[in-house]
Design an enzyme around this catalytic site. Sequence first.
Site, PDB file in Angstrom:
ATOM      1  N   HIS A  70       0.839  -1.197   0.000  1.00  0.00           N
ATOM      2  CA  HIS A  70       0.000   0.000   0.000  1.00  0.00           C
ATOM      3  C   HIS A  70       0.881   1.258   0.000  1.00  0.00           C
ATOM      4  O   HIS A  70       1.575   1.550   0.969  1.00  0.00           O
ATOM      5  CB  HIS A  70      -0.891  -0.033   1.256  1.00  0.00           C
ATOM      6  CG  HIS A  70      -1.953   1.018   1.278  1.00  0.00           C
ATOM      7  ND1 HIS A  70      -2.882   1.090   2.290  1.00  0.00           N
ATOM      8  CD2 HIS A  70      -2.258   2.035   0.446  1.00  0.00           C
ATOM      9  CE1 HIS A  70      -3.699   2.111   2.067  1.00  0.00           C
ATOM     10  NE2 HIS A  70      -3.322   2.705   0.950  1.00  0.00           N
ATOM     11  N   ASP A  78      -0.173  -4.201   4.313  1.00  0.00           N
ATOM     12  CA  ASP A  78      -1.353  -4.520   5.123  1.00  0.00           C
ATOM     13  C   ASP A  78      -1.509  -6.034   5.193  1.00  0.00           C
ATOM     14  O   ASP A  78      -1.761  -6.698   4.182  1.00  0.00           O
ATOM     15  CB  ASP A  78      -2.602  -3.884   4.511  1.00  0.00           C
ATOM     16  CG  ASP A  78      -2.567  -2.364   4.592  1.00  0.00           C
ATOM     17  OD1 ASP A  78      -2.241  -1.854   5.671  1.00  0.00           O
ATOM     18  OD2 ASP A  78      -2.858  -1.707   3.581  1.00  0.00           O
ATOM     19  N   LYS A 271      31.569 -17.587 -18.452  1.00  0.00           N
ATOM     20  CA  LYS A 271      31.253 -16.157 -18.380  1.00  0.00           C
ATOM     21  C   LYS A 271      31.435 -15.597 -19.788  1.00  0.00           C
ATOM     22  O   LYS A 271      32.551 -15.457 -20.280  1.00  0.00           O
ATOM     23  CB  LYS A 271      32.158 -15.436 -17.393  1.00  0.00           C
ATOM     24  CG  LYS A 271      31.723 -13.994 -17.164  1.00  0.00           C
ATOM     25  CD  LYS A 271      32.601 -13.259 -16.187  1.00  0.00           C
ATOM     26  CE  LYS A 271      32.012 -11.896 -15.848  1.00  0.00           C
ATOM     27  NZ  LYS A 271      31.650 -11.102 -17.031  1.00  0.00           N
ATOM     28  N   GLU A 413      36.915 -15.178 -20.452  1.00  0.00           N
ATOM     29  CA  GLU A 413      36.909 -14.131 -19.435  1.00  0.00           C
ATOM     30  C   GLU A 413      36.862 -14.706 -18.031  1.00  0.00           C
ATOM     31  O   GLU A 413      37.389 -14.123 -17.091  1.00  0.00           O
ATOM     32  CB  GLU A 413      35.715 -13.203 -19.659  1.00  0.00           C
ATOM     33  CG  GLU A 413      35.743 -11.970 -18.791  1.00  0.00           C
ATOM     34  CD  GLU A 413      34.546 -11.063 -19.005  1.00  0.00           C
ATOM     35  OE1 GLU A 413      34.378 -10.113 -18.217  1.00  0.00           O
ATOM     36  OE2 GLU A 413      33.773 -11.301 -19.943  1.00  0.00           O
ATOM     37  N   ASP A 717       7.557  28.412   6.102  1.00  0.00           N
ATOM     38  CA  ASP A 717       7.094  27.085   6.530  1.00  0.00           C
ATOM     39  C   ASP A 717       5.574  27.056   6.457  1.00  0.00           C
ATOM     40  O   ASP A 717       4.892  27.721   7.234  1.00  0.00           O
ATOM     41  CB  ASP A 717       7.582  26.816   7.953  1.00  0.00           C
ATOM     42  CG  ASP A 717       7.151  25.459   8.480  1.00  0.00           C
ATOM     43  OD1 ASP A 717       6.479  24.706   7.748  1.00  0.00           O
ATOM     44  OD2 ASP A 717       7.477  25.160   9.642  1.00  0.00           O
ATOM     45  N   GLY A 754       7.253  16.129   7.800  1.00  0.00           N
ATOM     46  CA  GLY A 754       6.160  16.024   8.766  1.00  0.00           C
ATOM     47  C   GLY A 754       4.833  16.230   8.086  1.00  0.00           C
ATOM     48  O   GLY A 754       4.363  15.377   7.348  1.00  0.00           O
ATOM     49  N   ARG A 824      12.879  13.023  10.686  1.00  0.00           N
ATOM     50  CA  ARG A 824      11.986  13.685  11.628  1.00  0.00           C
ATOM     51  C   ARG A 824      11.602  12.730  12.749  1.00  0.00           C
ATOM     52  O   ARG A 824      11.390  11.524  12.513  1.00  0.00           O
ATOM     53  CB  ARG A 824      10.719  14.183  10.927  1.00  0.00           C
ATOM     54  CG  ARG A 824      10.962  15.137   9.767  1.00  0.00           C
ATOM     55  CD  ARG A 824      11.794  16.366  10.131  1.00  0.00           C
ATOM     56  NE  ARG A 824      11.292  17.144  11.242  1.00  0.00           N
ATOM     57  CZ  ARG A 824      10.404  18.122  11.128  1.00  0.00           C
ATOM     58  NH1 ARG A 824       9.895  18.431   9.929  1.00  0.00           N
ATOM     59  NH2 ARG A 824      10.023  18.802  12.181  1.00  0.00           N
TER      60      ARG A 824
END
Length: 888
Positions: A70, A78, A271, A413, A717, A754, A824
């Site tokens: 979500h 969830d 390789k 290689e 702000d 925030g 924060r």
Amino acid sequence: MNSAKSLTGPRNRTGSRRAHTPSEPVVEALRAYQAKRNFSVTAEPSGDGTQQSKSTAATQGRLSFVVQKHWASSLHYDFRLELDGTMKSWAVPKGPSLDPKDKRLAVQVEDHPIAYSSFEGSIPAGQYGAGRVIIWDKGLWKPLGDPQAAYADGNLKFALHGHKLQGHWALVRMDSYRGKQAQWLLIKEKDDFARPAQEFSVVDALPDSVAGIAKHAVLDDEPGPSKTLPEARSGSTSTATTALPQELKPQLATLVEQPPGDGEQWIYEIKYDGYRILTRVENGQVQFFTRTGKDWTGKLPTLLRAMQLLALPSGWYDGEIVVNDPQTGRPNFAALQACMDSARSDPVVLYLFDAPYCDGRDLRQVPLHERRALLQKCLATAGASSSSQVRFSPAFEADSDSLMASACRLGLEGIMGKRSDAHYVSRRTRDWIKLKCHLRQEFVVGGYTEPQGTRKGVGALLLGVYDDHGHLQYAGKVGTGFTEHSLRDTTKKVKAVASRARPFVATADIEGKPHWLQPLLVAEVAFQEWTPGGRIRQAVFHGLREDKDARAIRREEPLAQMRSAPTSKRNTHSRSMVGVDKTRAVRGSASRSTADPRITHPERTIDPYSGLSKLDLVHYYQQVENLIAPHLAGRPTAVLRAPSGIDGELFFQKHLRSTTLAGLQAVTPVRGQEANAMMEVRGAQGLLSAAQWNVVEFHTANASTGWLARPDRMVFDLDPGEGVSWEQMQEAALLVHNFLEQLGLQSFLKTSGGKGLHVVVPLRRMQGWAIVKGISQAIVQHLSAQIPQRFVAKSGPANRVGKIFIDYLRNGEGATTVSAWSARARPGMGISVPVAWDELAQLRAADQWTVSTAADRLPVGNSPWDAYAKSARSPSVAMKKLGYKPTA
């Protein structure tokens, strides 16, 4: 009630299940869910009784579970279990872990209707939980004991039988959270499906939806290895299908110095010296993609016809294209590049070695040896052979030391090693390893020298690699290995990206007058060794590569050693590795470096809501060190400390009482006021010291340490009051931006981490604090007077209900604002991130990026603010337009 059968509803007289109408307890349990949603707007099921209240599984005596990924204000998972007619639901911020040592926080949320298990789509903006939802996993679950009693006691144990999650699990409620939104821990129990977190992250390795997979695993009492995705095992007759994804990122190998000790668990291939190609086949349509997702279908017309003639089942096929030298039979990279440059794909051979998807089935969780067996069978049925243009890449029945010796003797290689039981994951992994005969890797071409003698075009290419801070470091030059064709082609390409700017951070040992280039081209170079000074010796050019991103080029450091896997029931998931894998990406790797010994109590929980620890925060600041440094450097800084975690007592500290912390320097605003000294955070050492000091947030002043009397920026702000929608915040930021432009001021945007947004205006240092604060106040008062329905100039919750307070007080002397890239101290630990104005409409929230999801934003970094320094303006013009006159 000791079995799931008692939970499936009453029977009628014939013994069959009768239609189930939601009982009163179910209706009551769904009230909270329904009260939060407007079902005329959202497509989420209402659970109002018109939909079935029990799943199909429940009517057969079984219970369903679902995990929905979500993308709301922050990404979370969830987790839902069917019980008593509803889906008991928990939000798991970091998602499930297969490591029993990981105790993932699971915050209980309201019960959801059974029908929600099939919901996948977008919840509209303005609705509860707005954002995209996919069905990340689904299946059946079986309680181990009485589920109602265990749920009530807060200790629910159960077995999961999903496509990604299997085995035994537990949900344990934390008693300290009784009376609040209940906090639980989701824990994987020790069994055959457990895997150490440093080796495998199920949420990173398997990020996609399983909505298209119809069948569940068989529900048995004791889950075992044979029950993993039975419908996808080779030889299965299951008809379960899944949608073929449009894109697929390849699994990448880790460079090692020597083979692992548990050789019997590994297979080895050549390789190949070529280009990695992912082939997508759907209903006869074939597309070729490079490892970085570039569509090369048009570059390979002959190979395209060969693949179309094979008519392989729909799927994704992983392999490598090469051109084999007609004399030696070995892959020749220069010959391949010549073919690609001339759009001639006749000699190109595609070696296929894996099939992550095949015949409508997602095989990524099927063991490698089974995927390869299915791929080989498909190719044989289609008529591919060792002489075809499309071939199966064989594995060799020999020990790794003998194979390595043979490969080097033949001039190859090197070899690739792959753990035979490994899943397919779209990232670099230690389940795939590469061993090279010689040192060879990609380099960024940053310049060239003039040719000498009769040579034409360019002399030597100047090479570099990016360091962990994103700086291009000079690594030496290469002037040999060119053919006449490759020299001509390389000259044409390098001169097309000429630049006056030096791309390397240091060039003291580059002789002469080099020509600089934009760092866009990537060269494949073999060399003898790295010198102690970080230069390559005896380099040989092999060609320019178009399939790799120059910004991703790092110095390849091989792991020093690989340990044998310890003995266990399956001997597969308990393996470990020593050494440092410096090629891993910031995002997508489940492994982490060990804690710095200077960090005490690294296990201490910082955020109980997301489960982040002190060490998680240290790792975050290590990741963003080069991004946050420009915002902290040379600025007085205050910090917010959380010694007991963000739900404990917090300390906002503006003054540095002690200078004993390395990297934290005292900044004295006025001579004689040393007691009021603020601090400056200097570099990685300063960040580490701050993290050890339990600092979560960094707040910087609007002036630099050398000009403390005159601010060099204004900050607005935008702080939303109760009832303000996110769309109103976006509109408000744009209004502020436009008005500032009218005043002749350039502004830059960042999220606060925030609830709000920050608009930052760079200024020339021409005015003192009082005037700059006065200008900012006049701007806010003008906006609130002109648009009173949106803005308010007075703080306080009562003044700004339904409105936005533009906080101009951030511009006073001594005030600070949270720095860009600071975490924060809020649940989920959002971060403040610079964003471009044209990104504003796509932002979902002020804490869209968090400490856990920061890697999503790291590639963008500070680029939205590239023009910040040159955008500084004098506030004088704004003062005149506002009619602002400073008071005496």
